[in-house]
Design an enzyme around this catalytic site. Structure first.
Site, PDB file in Angstrom:
ATOM      1  N   HIS A 316       0.866  -1.182   0.000  1.00  0.00           N
ATOM      2  CA  HIS A 316       0.000   0.000   0.000  1.00  0.00           C
ATOM      3  C   HIS A 316       0.906   1.238   0.000  1.00  0.00           C
ATOM      4  O   HIS A 316       1.761   1.373  -0.864  1.00  0.00           O
ATOM      5  CB  HIS A 316      -0.934  -0.098   1.221  1.00  0.00           C
ATOM      6  CG  HIS A 316      -2.074   0.863   1.243  1.00  0.00           C
ATOM      7  ND1 HIS A 316      -2.494   1.579   0.150  1.00  0.00           N
ATOM      8  CD2 HIS A 316      -2.909   1.240   2.262  1.00  0.00           C
ATOM      9  CE1 HIS A 316      -3.532   2.333   0.493  1.00  0.00           C
ATOM     10  NE2 HIS A 316      -3.795   2.155   1.769  1.00  0.00           N
ATOM     11  N   HIS A 356      -1.980  -1.805  -9.998  1.00  0.00           N
ATOM     12  CA  HIS A 356      -2.970  -1.233  -9.090  1.00  0.00           C
ATOM     13  C   HIS A 356      -4.226  -2.085  -9.131  1.00  0.00           C
ATOM     14  O   HIS A 356      -4.606  -2.581 -10.192  1.00  0.00           O
ATOM     15  CB  HIS A 356      -3.310   0.215  -9.491  1.00  0.00           C
ATOM     16  CG  HIS A 356      -3.951   0.982  -8.390  1.00  0.00           C
ATOM     17  ND1 HIS A 356      -5.295   0.919  -8.142  1.00  0.00           N
ATOM     18  CD2 HIS A 356      -3.414   1.806  -7.456  1.00  0.00           C
ATOM     19  CE1 HIS A 356      -5.560   1.686  -7.092  1.00  0.00           C
ATOM     20  NE2 HIS A 356      -4.452   2.231  -6.657  1.00  0.00           N
ATOM     21  N   ASP A 412       2.906   5.811  -6.679  1.00  0.00           N
ATOM     22  CA  ASP A 412       4.104   5.666  -5.859  1.00  0.00           C
ATOM     23  C   ASP A 412       5.387   5.567  -6.670  1.00  0.00           C
ATOM     24  O   ASP A 412       6.476   5.678  -6.111  1.00  0.00           O
ATOM     25  CB  ASP A 412       3.978   4.426  -4.963  1.00  0.00           C
ATOM     26  CG  ASP A 412       3.005   4.671  -3.835  1.00  0.00           C
ATOM     27  OD1 ASP A 412       2.932   5.816  -3.382  1.00  0.00           O
ATOM     28  OD2 ASP A 412       2.312   3.722  -3.429  1.00  0.00           O
TER      29      ASP A 412
HETATM   30  N1  ACO Z   1       5.249  -6.551 -10.507  1.00  0.00           N
HETATM   31  C1  ACO Z   1       5.188  -7.750 -11.112  1.00  0.00           C
HETATM   32  N2  ACO Z   1       4.060  -8.471 -11.245  1.00  0.00           N
HETATM   33  C2  ACO Z   1       2.957  -7.956 -10.715  1.00  0.00           C
HETATM   34  C3  ACO Z   1       2.926  -6.709 -10.056  1.00  0.00           C
HETATM   35  C4  ACO Z   1       4.139  -5.990  -9.981  1.00  0.00           C
HETATM   36  N3  ACO Z   1       4.200  -4.800  -9.389  1.00  0.00           N
HETATM   37  N4  ACO Z   1       1.676  -6.447  -9.630  1.00  0.00           N
HETATM   38  C5  ACO Z   1       0.928  -7.496  -9.995  1.00  0.00           C
HETATM   39  N5  ACO Z   1       1.698  -8.403 -10.653  1.00  0.00           N
HETATM   40  C6  ACO Z   1       1.238  -9.640 -11.282  1.00  0.00           C
HETATM   41  C7  ACO Z   1       0.942 -10.713 -10.260  1.00  0.00           C
HETATM   42  O1  ACO Z   1       2.065 -11.509  -9.998  1.00  0.00           O
HETATM   43  C8  ACO Z   1      -0.165 -11.456 -10.933  1.00  0.00           C
HETATM   44  O2  ACO Z   1       0.417 -12.247 -11.951  1.00  0.00           O
HETATM   45  P1  ACO Z   1      -0.199 -13.719 -12.267  1.00  0.00           P
HETATM   46  O3  ACO Z   1      -1.577 -13.442 -12.814  1.00  0.00           O
HETATM   47  O4  ACO Z   1       0.748 -14.303 -13.244  1.00  0.00           O
HETATM   48  O5  ACO Z   1      -0.249 -14.448 -10.957  1.00  0.00           O
HETATM   49  C9  ACO Z   1      -0.955 -10.373 -11.646  1.00  0.00           C
HETATM   50  O6  ACO Z   1       0.004  -9.327 -11.906  1.00  0.00           O
HETATM   51  C10 ACO Z   1      -2.113  -9.812 -10.830  1.00  0.00           C
HETATM   52  O7  ACO Z   1      -1.617  -9.434  -9.564  1.00  0.00           O
HETATM   53  P2  ACO Z   1      -2.492  -9.336  -8.268  1.00  0.00           P
HETATM   54  O8  ACO Z   1      -1.607  -9.464  -7.073  1.00  0.00           O
HETATM   55  O9  ACO Z   1      -3.663 -10.266  -8.372  1.00  0.00           O
HETATM   56  O10 ACO Z   1      -3.062  -7.862  -8.377  1.00  0.00           O
HETATM   57  P3  ACO Z   1      -3.748  -7.044  -7.215  1.00  0.00           P
HETATM   58  O11 ACO Z   1      -4.747  -6.171  -7.865  1.00  0.00           O
HETATM   59  O12 ACO Z   1      -4.202  -7.936  -6.120  1.00  0.00           O
HETATM   60  O13 ACO Z   1      -2.538  -6.184  -6.627  1.00  0.00           O
HETATM   61  C11 ACO Z   1      -1.061  -4.441  -6.156  1.00  0.00           C
HETATM   62  C12 ACO Z   1      -2.413  -4.826  -6.757  1.00  0.00           C
HETATM   63  C13 ACO Z   1      -0.983  -4.896  -4.692  1.00  0.00           C
HETATM   64  C14 ACO Z   1      -0.935  -2.913  -6.162  1.00  0.00           C
HETATM   65  C15 ACO Z   1       0.073  -5.100  -6.976  1.00  0.00           C
HETATM   66  O14 ACO Z   1       0.009  -4.649  -8.310  1.00  0.00           O
HETATM   67  C16 ACO Z   1       1.449  -4.826  -6.381  1.00  0.00           C
HETATM   68  O15 ACO Z   1       1.887  -5.577  -5.496  1.00  0.00           O
HETATM   69  N6  ACO Z   1       2.177  -3.765  -6.862  1.00  0.00           N
HETATM   70  C17 ACO Z   1       3.453  -3.439  -6.306  1.00  0.00           C
HETATM   71  C18 ACO Z   1       3.282  -2.678  -4.990  1.00  0.00           C
HETATM   72  C19 ACO Z   1       2.783  -1.284  -5.231  1.00  0.00           C
HETATM   73  O16 ACO Z   1       3.296  -0.539  -6.065  1.00  0.00           O
HETATM   74  N7  ACO Z   1       1.787  -0.895  -4.411  1.00  0.00           N
HETATM   75  C20 ACO Z   1       1.217   0.458  -4.446  1.00  0.00           C
HETATM   76  C21 ACO Z   1      -0.195   0.461  -4.929  1.00  0.00           C
HETATM   77  S1  ACO Z   1      -0.796   2.107  -5.048  1.00  0.00           S
HETATM   78  C22 ACO Z   1      -1.197   2.492  -3.461  1.00  0.00           C
HETATM   79  O17 ACO Z   1      -1.487   1.684  -2.620  1.00  0.00           O
HETATM   80  C23 ACO Z   1      -1.215   3.912  -3.122  1.00  0.00           C
END
Ligand code: ACO
Length: 478
Positions: A316, A356, A412
């Site tokens: 987050h 996201h 971010d």
């Molecule tokens: N890097 C690489 N792969 C990713 C990333 C990433 N940043 N984010 C998602 N994926 C992949 C996952 O591994 C998954 O792949 P798969 O289908 O092969 O298993 C797919 O994309 C979907 O990912 P989920 O985890 O289901 O997506 P979710 O919507 O639950 O997660 C989140 C969203 C937590 C923001 C995620 O994209 C993430 O961890 N990003 C990095 C952390 C980040 O930047 N957080 C800030 C968010 S903005 C905020 O809170 C203000």
């Protein structure tokens, strides 16, 4: 003795399942209209009113008609669907992480993740970031309308004159180790404010709510700055009520022996814009935490500290810190392709600052932040970390792994670079996010509190543990 009377909510007026054109009136104030939506990016409410969902239960061959309202069915309706088994308490919906469950009605923030739209009370984020002030946005989020000049002046005055914290709070912060994470300090000091203002527990008293909200908005920058100065081993700088909200914060952070601190105007405006961009984001992890904890009718300081705690997490608000740590680990532009490969193979963790839950085309805040970064970098210059960030973005945006999963830079990705160029330490980035998010948490907390449909948050579970079994201790006989 401070007043800590009953926290019972005034008699509940049942919502009778009608699609709402307005949010409930707030303590005699006029109802707040939902965001006017002229274009196609409009909430799917009206389109589905009067419709229903036919569900056939193949276990019993019975058919049920579940009303659709505001593009949703009410999950409690599913309880009516049950087998003849007397132990069957009815059908539940199973939705870990609330991927498709609306837990409230809200008139505060509208997001269309596919179109990259973010609006506070109907106003596009781009327009607010252009000229609004952070406190104007804070007022807007809570009250639903922009303040008049008179309302604004009074609000700014109130905030300005509540920036000081009790001296014991200062001693409390001094008790932390030199290497304490500032988010841990902020979290516990925000929660600690509850001990200083026990009458804040009168949450259904509008006067008490007002003063608590003013206190939280006014004191959070002071607590944040005190945490910073403690970690740095610098003397605490008290608020300067001659300065604006952001300038005062920068003064408490950076002032040394100057008789009057003057912030760099580009930095001050950049920070004000970043606070505006972070001010609310509807039902995200931290806001849901504030609503859930607040639903127990605890005081707002305790409820909002749950939001600070949730924001601390790397998935987050903590992501801005992780972006910079990731870039430092990459170390050089030439290492970027290899790093991207490790992300794709799963060995290198996630590409922080990408992806996201809601935005699947682009994060409109990231677009504004990127432009803002250009303004700041014009002053401080472009460094190797920015080069690495740009190369990460370039490669990721052209790589099928990221594009097929709709992973784009989120807010971010660039904020950390801006904060760093303004000389904020990496572990302080999420604290800056928390200051910005405070008005959103408070507006959402109050909206939850006054929503007659809300009750204490209490999700169901699917029990998958052992069936009943007799207790046989493995310990020695006592
Ligand atoms: N890097 C690489 N792969 C990713 C990333 C990433 N940043 N984010 C998602 N994926 C992949 C996952 O591994 C998954 O792949 P798969 O289908 O092969 O298993 C797919 O994309 C979907 O990912 P989920 O985890 O289901 O997506 P979710 O919507 O639950 O997660 C989140 C969203 C937590 C923001 C995620 O994209 C993430 O961890 N990003 C990095 C952390 C980040 O930047 N957080 C800030 C968010 S903005 C905020 O809170 C203000």
């Amino acid at each position: 003795m401070p007043k800590t009377g009953s926290t019972a909510r005034p008699a509940a007026k049942k919502n009778n399942n009608k699609p709402l054109a307005t949010t409930p009136a707030r303590d005699g104030k006029k109802p707040v209209a939902s965001a006017p939506t002229k274009d196609s990016a409009k909430p799917p409410a009206a389109a589905s009113s009067g419709s229903s969902l036919e569900i056939k239960d193949t276990r019993t061959s019975k058919t049920y008609s579940v009303p659709i309202s505001d593009g949703a069915i009410r999950a409690p309706e599913l309880k009516k669907i049950r087998t003849n088994d007397p132990g069957d308490t009815g059908l539940m919906s199973y939705d870990p992480a609330f991927l498709n469950t609306a837990a409230c009605r809200s008139a505060i923030t509208f997001i269309d993740g596919d179109k990259g739209i973010l609006r506070y009370r109907g106003y596009p984020i781009e327009q607010l970031a252009e000229t609004a002030t952070f406190l104007e946005v804070a007022w807007l989020l809570r009250h639903g309308e922009l303040p008049t000049q008179q309302e604004y002046d009074q609000f700014v005055h109130d905030i300005t004159f509540h920036t000081y914290v009790h001296e014991n709070m200062r001693k409390f912060l001094e008790g932390f180790r030199y290497d304490a994470h500032p988010m841990a300090m902020l979290n516990s000091s925000v929660a600690g404010l509850a001990a200083f203002y026990p009458s804040a527990r009168n949450i259904f008293d509008e006067t008490e709510r007002n003063i608590s909200i003013v206190r939280l908005l006014a004191k959070t920058p002071t607590l944040a700055a005190f945490s910073y100065r403690h970690v740095k081993g610098l003397p605490f700088v008290y608020p300067d009520n001659r300065l604006s909200y952001v300038e005062n914060f920068l003064s408490m952070i950076a002032r040394m022996s100057e008789s009057k601190y003057e912030a760099n105007p580009v930095f001050a405006r950049a920070l004000e814009i970043l606070f505006i961009l972070h001010a609310d984001h509807e039902q995200n992890c931290s806001t849901s935490a504030v609503r859930a904890v607040g639903s127990s009718h605890v005081d707002p300081f305790s409820a909002v500290s749950a939001g600070v705690a949730a924001l601390f997490g790397p998935l987050h608000g903590g992501a801005n810190e992780q972006v910079l740590r990731m870039i430092s680990e990459i170390g050089n532009v030439k290492n970027v392709p290899k790093f991207i490969e490790t992300v794709k193979s799963g060995e290198g963790g996630r590409l922080m600052g990408f992806g996201h839950r809601v935005y699947k085309s682009y994060d409109p805040r990231a677009k504004i932040v990127k432009k803002l970064a250009d303004d700041v970098f014009k002053i401080v210059g472009v460094d190797k970390d920015l080069e690495i960030a740009l190369e990460l973005e370039r490669i990721a945006l052209s790589d099928d792994y990221f594009t097929s999963r709709k992973l784009y830079p989120n807010v971010d990705f660039y904020t950390g670079l801006i904060y760093r160029s303004m000389a904020f330490p990496t572990d302080f980035f999420t604290v800056l996010f928390a200051i910005g998010r405070m008005p959103g948490w408070l507006a959402q907390w109050e909206e939850m509190l006054l929503d007659k449909e809300q009750k204490i948050a209490r999700p169901r579970q699917l029990y998958v543990g052992p069936a009943e079994r007799p207790y046989r201790s493995n310990l020695k006989a006592r």
